[in-house]
Scaffold this motif. Structure first.
Motif, mmCIF file in Angstrom:
data_model
loop_
_atom_site.group_PDB
_atom_site.id
_atom_site.type_symbol
_atom_site.label_atom_id
_atom_site.label_comp_id
_atom_site.label_asym_id
_atom_site.label_seq_id
_atom_site.Cartn_x
_atom_site.Cartn_y
_atom_site.Cartn_z
ATOM 1 N N LEU A 27 0.903 -1.339 0.102
ATOM 2 C CA LEU A 27 0.196 -0.500 0.004
ATOM 3 C C LEU A 27 1.065 1.272 0.677
ATOM 4 N N ASP A 28 0.402 2.157 -0.959
ATOM 5 C CA ASP A 28 1.275 3.596 -1.090
ATOM 6 C C ASP A 28 0.045 4.742 -0.949
ATOM 7 N N LEU A 29 0.148 5.810 0.005
ATOM 8 C CA LEU A 29 -1.030 6.289 0.287
ATOM 9 C C LEU A 29 -1.274 7.281 -1.166
ATOM 10 N N ARG A 30 0.230 7.421 -2.236
ATOM 11 C CA ARG A 30 0.603 8.688 -3.213
ATOM 12 C C ARG A 30 -0.363 7.678 -4.072
ATOM 13 N N HIS A 31 -1.253 6.309 -4.041
ATOM 14 C CA HIS A 31 -1.890 5.818 -5.347
ATOM 15 C C HIS A 31 -2.913 6.179 -5.515
ATOM 16 N N PRO A 32 -3.947 6.426 -6.586
ATOM 17 C CA PRO A 32 -5.509 5.965 -6.527
ATOM 18 C C PRO A 32 -5.950 5.027 -5.697
#
Length: 224
Positions: A30-35
């Motif tokens: 999980l990367d919070l910068r992804h949609p």
């Protein structure tokens, strides 16, 4: 052989698509910068019981935070105290569980900021809160279930201040002008995708002046 070749091509195409769209890939970190994608909610839910991985997500996403020492004991012990250090909280940046902190950051970037820009043409300067930690049972009762606030696993949001100076409050604007109403309902609905519990003025009179967000262990989702 032709069918196997076709199947292989389909599988490879699907795999390649997932690699290019990690927000839909259950195995991608999980990367919070992804949609926000089809796999986001499941990944967020997994963080509730894994503080180390949750903080790894914040680091991976380049989100500023501080891991504070555990405090308290019994039902109100706070083993997970994670403080966002670059979030526009007011009047202060309160320590919460990492799961709450992660959801707040995702909510701000994917819902609150876009809604403010679209409806008002302005960014968000501050997000005002009424607190995170309060060692009490639900609604302050003398018996019954403990509030998620008792462990810092909840936050109450009362107002938003735009960069142009406009202040939008739950108490004053939930039934106010059309733009303010639209903004508050959009940010409420957006929170429903990242928090386990979202309560608004539509729920009851006790929430007339704030949103309640928490990361209760369930993941069926309560959005009212």
């Amino acid at each position: 052989m032709i069918l196997l070749a076709i199947l292989g091509c389909v599988l490879w195409a699907g795999y390649s698509w997932l690699l290019a769209h990690p927000e839909h890939n259950p195995s991608a970190p999980l990367d919070l910068r992804h949609p926000v994608g089809m796999a986001t909610a499941t990944k967020l839910a997994a963080l509730k019981d894994d503080v180390s991985e949750c903080r790894a997500v914040l680091e991976r996403s380049d989100v500023g935070f501080a891991a504070l020492e555990p405090i308290g004991e019994g039902v109100c012990a706070r083993p997970d105290r994670t403080q966002l250090t670059q979030f526009p909280f007011a009047p202060n940046s309160p320590p919460a569980t990492c799961a709450v902190a992660t959801a707040m950051e995702l909510w701000r970037t994917t819902t609150v900021e876009p809604a403010a820009q679209e409806l008002f043409g302005s960014g968000i300067a501050r997000i005002e809160h009424l607190g995170v930690y309060f060692c009490r049972r639900l609604y302050g009762r003398s018996e019954g279930a403990w509030s998620e606030h008792a462990t810092g696993n909840a936050i109450d949001i009362s107002a938003f201040v735009l960069e142009d100076g406009r202040r939008i409050t739950l108490l004053g604007d939930w039934d106010g002008d059309a733009e303010e109403q639209a903004f508050l309902r959009r940010v409420r609905d957006g929170a429903c995708g990242v928090f386990a519990t979202v309560l608004s003025p539509d729920y009851n009179a006790a929430h007339a002046d704030h949103f309640h967000f928490d990361q209760d262990g369930r993941w069926s989702g309560v959005c009212r």
